[in-house]
Design a protein around this motif. Structure first.
Motif, PDB file in Angstrom:
ATOM      1  N   THR A 266      -0.041  20.232  -3.629  1.00 45.53           N
ATOM      2  CA  THR A 266      -1.287  20.765  -4.538  1.00 45.53           C
ATOM      3  C   THR A 266      -1.337  22.134  -4.606  1.00 45.53           C
ATOM      4  O   THR A 266      -1.612  22.760  -5.539  1.00 45.53           O
ATOM      5  CB  THR A 266      -2.464  20.181  -3.909  1.00 45.53           C
ATOM      6  OG1 THR A 266      -2.285  18.659  -3.876  1.00 45.53           O
ATOM      7  CG2 THR A 266      -3.767  20.656  -4.780  1.00 45.53           C
ATOM      8  N   GLU A 267      -0.974  22.735  -3.494  1.00 43.61           N
ATOM      9  CA  GLU A 267      -1.083  24.225  -3.427  1.00 43.61           C
ATOM     10  C   GLU A 267      -0.010  25.119  -4.203  1.00 43.61           C
ATOM     11  O   GLU A 267      -0.305  25.936  -4.601  1.00 43.61           O
ATOM     12  CB  GLU A 267      -0.904  24.763  -1.959  1.00 43.61           C
ATOM     13  CG  GLU A 267      -2.115  24.458  -1.035  1.00 43.61           C
ATOM     14  CD  GLU A 267      -1.907  24.596   0.371  1.00 43.61           C
ATOM     15  OE1 GLU A 267      -0.732  25.307   0.964  1.00 43.61           O
ATOM     16  OE2 GLU A 267      -2.699  24.319   1.526  1.00 43.61           O
ATOM     17  N   LEU A 268       1.282  24.264  -4.590  1.00 42.62           N
ATOM     18  CA  LEU A 268       1.987  24.630  -5.411  1.00 42.62           C
ATOM     19  C   LEU A 268       1.966  24.337  -6.900  1.00 42.62           C
ATOM     20  O   LEU A 268       2.542  24.694  -7.740  1.00 42.62           O
ATOM     21  CB  LEU A 268       3.171  23.934  -5.009  1.00 42.62           C
ATOM     22  CG  LEU A 268       4.063  24.537  -3.534  1.00 42.62           C
ATOM     23  CD1 LEU A 268       5.286  23.501  -3.377  1.00 42.62           C
ATOM     24  CD2 LEU A 268       4.395  25.947  -3.697  1.00 42.62           C
ATOM     25  N   GLY A 269       0.577  23.779  -6.868  1.00 45.14           N
ATOM     26  CA  GLY A 269       0.316  23.463  -8.477  1.00 45.14           C
ATOM     27  C   GLY A 269       0.647  22.065  -8.939  1.00 45.14           C
ATOM     28  O   GLY A 269       0.626  21.887 -10.192  1.00 45.14           O
ATOM     29  N   CYS A 270       1.216  21.117  -8.106  1.00 46.94           N
ATOM     30  CA  CYS A 270       1.462  20.050  -8.516  1.00 46.94           C
ATOM     31  C   CYS A 270       0.505  19.124  -8.659  1.00 46.94           C
ATOM     32  O   CYS A 270      -0.353  18.991  -8.011  1.00 46.94           O
ATOM     33  CB  CYS A 270       2.812  19.416  -7.585  1.00 46.94           C
ATOM     34  SG  CYS A 270       3.415  17.777  -7.837  1.00 46.94           S
ATOM     35  N   ASN A 271       0.648  18.295  -9.711  1.00 42.87           N
ATOM     36  CA  ASN A 271      -0.539  17.080  -9.693  1.00 42.87           C
ATOM     37  C   ASN A 271      -0.049  15.928  -9.044  1.00 42.87           C
ATOM     38  O   ASN A 271       0.689  15.113  -9.423  1.00 42.87           O
ATOM     39  CB  ASN A 271      -0.324  16.881 -11.341  1.00 42.87           C
ATOM     40  CG  ASN A 271      -1.330  15.675 -11.700  1.00 42.87           C
ATOM     41  OD1 ASN A 271      -2.477  15.455 -11.058  1.00 42.87           O
ATOM     42  ND2 ASN A 271      -1.161  14.947 -12.686  1.00 42.87           N
ATOM     43  N   VAL A 272      -0.769  15.903  -7.928  1.00 44.33           N
ATOM     44  CA  VAL A 272      -0.472  14.512  -6.943  1.00 44.33           C
ATOM     45  C   VAL A 272      -1.085  13.408  -7.717  1.00 44.33           C
ATOM     46  O   VAL A 272      -2.341  13.246  -7.458  1.00 44.33           O
ATOM     47  CB  VAL A 272      -0.720  14.820  -5.647  1.00 44.33           C
ATOM     48  CG1 VAL A 272      -0.566  13.738  -4.838  1.00 44.33           C
ATOM     49  CG2 VAL A 272      -0.005  16.017  -4.951  1.00 44.33           C
ATOM     50  N   ILE A 273      -0.407  12.473  -8.225  1.00 46.88           N
ATOM     51  CA  ILE A 273      -1.014  11.207  -8.660  1.00 46.88           C
ATOM     52  C   ILE A 273      -1.573  10.343  -7.740  1.00 46.88           C
ATOM     53  O   ILE A 273      -2.619   9.876  -7.734  1.00 46.88           O
ATOM     54  CB  ILE A 273       0.018  10.728  -9.709  1.00 46.88           C
ATOM     55  CG1 ILE A 273       0.252  11.442 -10.938  1.00 46.88           C
ATOM     56  CG2 ILE A 273      -0.434   9.046 -10.136  1.00 46.88           C
ATOM     57  CD1 ILE A 273       1.390  10.951 -11.916  1.00 46.88           C
ATOM     58  N   GLY A 274      -0.978  10.427  -6.642  1.00 45.59           N
ATOM     59  CA  GLY A 274      -1.233   9.400  -5.475  1.00 45.59           C
ATOM     60  C   GLY A 274      -0.432   9.508  -4.293  1.00 45.59           C
ATOM     61  O   GLY A 274       0.582   9.922  -4.328  1.00 45.59           O
ATOM     62  N   VAL A 275      -0.829   9.147  -3.236  1.00 48.14           N
ATOM     63  CA  VAL A 275      -0.090   9.229  -1.789  1.00 48.14           C
ATOM     64  C   VAL A 275       0.505   7.609  -1.542  1.00 48.14           C
ATOM     65  O   VAL A 275      -0.567   6.651  -1.775  1.00 48.14           O
ATOM     66  CB  VAL A 275      -0.802   9.705  -0.571  1.00 48.14           C
ATOM     67  CG1 VAL A 275      -0.951  11.090  -0.763  1.00 48.14           C
ATOM     68  CG2 VAL A 275      -2.197   9.194  -0.431  1.00 48.14           C
ATOM     69  N   THR A 276       1.666   7.464  -1.047  1.00 52.33           N
ATOM     70  CA  THR A 276       1.990   6.016  -1.047  1.00 52.33           C
ATOM     71  C   THR A 276       3.065   5.950  -0.013  1.00 52.33           C
ATOM     72  O   THR A 276       3.228   7.006   0.817  1.00 52.33           O
ATOM     73  CB  THR A 276       2.501   5.551  -2.422  1.00 52.33           C
ATOM     74  OG1 THR A 276       2.845   4.267  -2.165  1.00 52.33           O
ATOM     75  CG2 THR A 276       3.822   6.183  -2.989  1.00 52.33           C
ATOM     76  N   GLY A 277       3.850   4.891   0.154  1.00 52.86           N
ATOM     77  CA  GLY A 277       4.871   4.728   1.276  1.00 52.86           C
ATOM     78  C   GLY A 277       4.742   3.928   2.295  1.00 52.86           C
ATOM     79  O   GLY A 277       3.605   3.086   2.271  1.00 52.86           O
ATOM     80  N   LEU A 278       5.490   3.888   3.066  1.00 58.29           N
ATOM     81  CA  LEU A 278       5.380   3.173   4.389  1.00 58.29           C
ATOM     82  C   LEU A 278       3.956   3.032   4.994  1.00 58.29           C
ATOM     83  O   LEU A 278       3.544   1.936   5.555  1.00 58.29           O
ATOM     84  CB  LEU A 278       6.357   3.359   5.422  1.00 58.29           C
ATOM     85  CG  LEU A 278       7.726   3.140   4.967  1.00 58.29           C
ATOM     86  CD1 LEU A 278       8.897   3.439   5.951  1.00 58.29           C
ATOM     87  CD2 LEU A 278       7.913   1.751   4.621  1.00 58.29           C
ATOM     88  N   PHE A 279       3.136   4.337   5.034  1.00 63.82           N
ATOM     89  CA  PHE A 279       1.776   4.178   5.640  1.00 63.82           C
ATOM     90  C   PHE A 279       0.858   3.170   4.944  1.00 63.82           C
ATOM     91  O   PHE A 279      -0.074   2.565   5.875  1.00 63.82           O
ATOM     92  CB  PHE A 279       1.236   5.522   5.916  1.00 63.82           C
ATOM     93  CG  PHE A 279       0.599   6.142   4.670  1.00 63.82           C
ATOM     94  CD1 PHE A 279      -0.760   5.570   4.573  1.00 63.82           C
ATOM     95  CD2 PHE A 279       0.960   6.588   3.678  1.00 63.82           C
ATOM     96  CE1 PHE A 279      -1.718   5.897   3.167  1.00 63.82           C
ATOM     97  CE2 PHE A 279       0.338   6.958   2.300  1.00 63.82           C
ATOM     98  CZ  PHE A 279      -1.071   6.515   2.336  1.00 63.82           C
TER      99      PHE A 279
END
Length: 329
Positions: A266-279
Motif C-alpha cells: 500500500t505504501e508503494l501505491g499498490c492496490n491491495v485487493i485482498g489478503v489471502t494465503g495459508l493463514f
C-alpha cells in the motif's frame, strides 16, 4: 565456463534430496547413480529448499537445484534437508548445435507464434499474486482466483513471471480454469534468480504479448518468493511495472505478516485487493487480520466463487476513479 541456460548431459553420482527429475512430458522420473540426465545450468533461490548458483569455473561435481532440471552449485540448504544433502552429478558434456555452439535454452526459443486475426481485449486487467515467502499460498490463490473468474464467465490467463523451472504451478492454475497458463521457461529461462530488472521487464512484456491473443479479461501474474527477495523487491519498486497493474492479492502464512506485507504494498501505491494465503485456514488468524486492519480477507470460498468478480470490480474501479480524480485535480 557455463552460463545460465546452457544445456548439458550429466551423470548421476550420489542421490540426495532429488531422487526424481521432471521429464519432457511433465512426468517425474526416478533417477539412480550411474544414470545420464539432461539439464540446464540455472540459479535458484528457494527459502524452503535450496540456494545455488551457476559456477564461474568448472567443477568436479554439480548439484540438482530443482526437480525441473536446474543444475548448479549449492550454496545453502534448508536445515530440514541438511542430513540428506543435494543430489550430485558429474558433467559429461554440453549439447551443441551443428556449428559447435553450446545450446542455451534462453536463446533457443526463437519461435514467433502467429495467430488468426481475432478481436482482442486490448486492456486486460493485470492482477499480481504476491506473498510473504515461498509456500505462502501464492499459486493456490492464483488458481482459486482463476476458478472464480471462470465461473463468473470471464477468461483468466496465468503467468508465473519468476521462479525456478517446474511445471506444477502453471499446470495447477490451468486445471482450475486459466485459458492459458505459462511461465518464464516458455522463453527458455531455467530460473529467473539473478536476472537483471531490465531482463525481467523484457520477459514480462514477451509473456504478456504471448497471452493477449487468447483475449483474456484478466491476467494473473505470480511473482515468486517474498516481497524482500531480490527480483520481487525490484519489480514492486519499479513504477512503470506497477503502474500497469490493476491490483494485487497478497498471500501470507500468518496474520502479522499479512498486515505488514499488505502495508508495504500500500505504501508503494499498490492496490491491495485482498489478503489471502495459508493463514485463511485458521479462523483465529482471519479474525486478527479483520480486527487489526481494513484489508479484505479472501478465503478459498471467496476466491472460487463467481462473486469474486464483484470484489475485483469494486476495488479496481475505485482505484481507477481515484487516479482519474488525481489527474484532473
Amino acid at each position: 565456463m557455463p552460463k545460465a541456460g546452457d544445456v548439458a548431459i550429466f551423470k548421476v553420482k550420489d542421490i540426495g534430496k532429488h531422487n526424481r527429475i521432471q521429464s519432457t512430458n511433465g512426468n517425474n522420473k526416478y533417477i539412480l547413480p550411474g544414470d545420464l540426465i539432461m539439464g540446464a545450468f540455472g540459479n535458484r533461490y528457494a527459502t524452503e529448499q535450496m540456494e545455488g548458483y551457476v559456477p564461474d569455473t568448472y567443477h568436479n561435481s554439480y548439484h540438482i537445484l530443482g526437480q525441473g532440471g536446474a543444475i548448479g552449485i549449492l550454496k545453502s540448504i534448508h536445515t530440514k534437508f541438511e542430513l540428506v544433502g543435494p543430489t550430485t552429478l558429474s558433467l559429461i558434456g554440453y549439447l551443441v548445435h551443428e556449428n559447435g555452439e553450446v545450446i542455451n535454452t534462453k536463446y533457443l526459443n526463437d519461435e514467433i507464434t502467429t495467430y488468426k486475426s481475432i478481436p482482442l481485449n486490448t486492456d486486460p486487467k493485470v492482477i499480481l499474486s504476491l506473498g510473504t515467502s515461498m509456500d505462502s499460498g501464492k499459486t493456490t490463490s492464483a488458481a482459486f482466483l482463476a476458478r472464480g473468474l471462470k465461473l463468473a464467465k470471464k477468461k483468466p490467463a496465468y503467468i508465473k513471471l519468476t521462479g525456478t523451472v517446474y511445471t506444477k504451478d502453471k499446470n495447477m492454475v490451468s486445471d482450475y480454469g486459466a485459458t492459458i497458463s505459462l511461465d518464464f521457461s516458455h522463453f527458455g529461462f531455467p530460473s529467473t534468480y539473478m536476472c537483471s530488472t531490465h531482463e525481467l521487464l523484457d520477459l514480462y512484456q514477451n509473456l504478456i504479448d504471448y497471452v493477449k491473443p487468447y483475449n483474456p479479461d484478466y491476467i494473473i501474474v505470480e511473482i515468486a518468493d517474498g516481497l524482500l527477495q531480490r527480483e520481487t523487491y525490484a519489480l514492486i519498486h519499479h513504477k512503470n511495472f506497477m503502474n500497469k497493474v490493476s491490483g494485487a492479492l497478497f498471500s501470507s502464512l500468518d496474520s502479522m505478516s499479512a498486515i505488514a506485507g499488505a502495508d508495504m504494498l500500500t505504501e508503494l501505491g499498490c492496490n491491495v485487493i485482498g489478503v489471502t494465503g495459508l493463514f485463511t485456514i485458521s479462523p483465529l488468524l482471519v479474525d486478527e487480520v479483520k480486527q487489526k486492519s481494513n484489508y479484505h480477507v479472501l478465503t478459498e470460498e471467496n476466491l472460487t466463487s463467481k462473486e469474486i468478480i464483484d470484489t475485483l470490480n469494486k476495488k479496481i474501479n475505485y482505484l481507477e476513479f481515484e487516479n482519474k480524480m488525481a489527474v484532473n485535480s
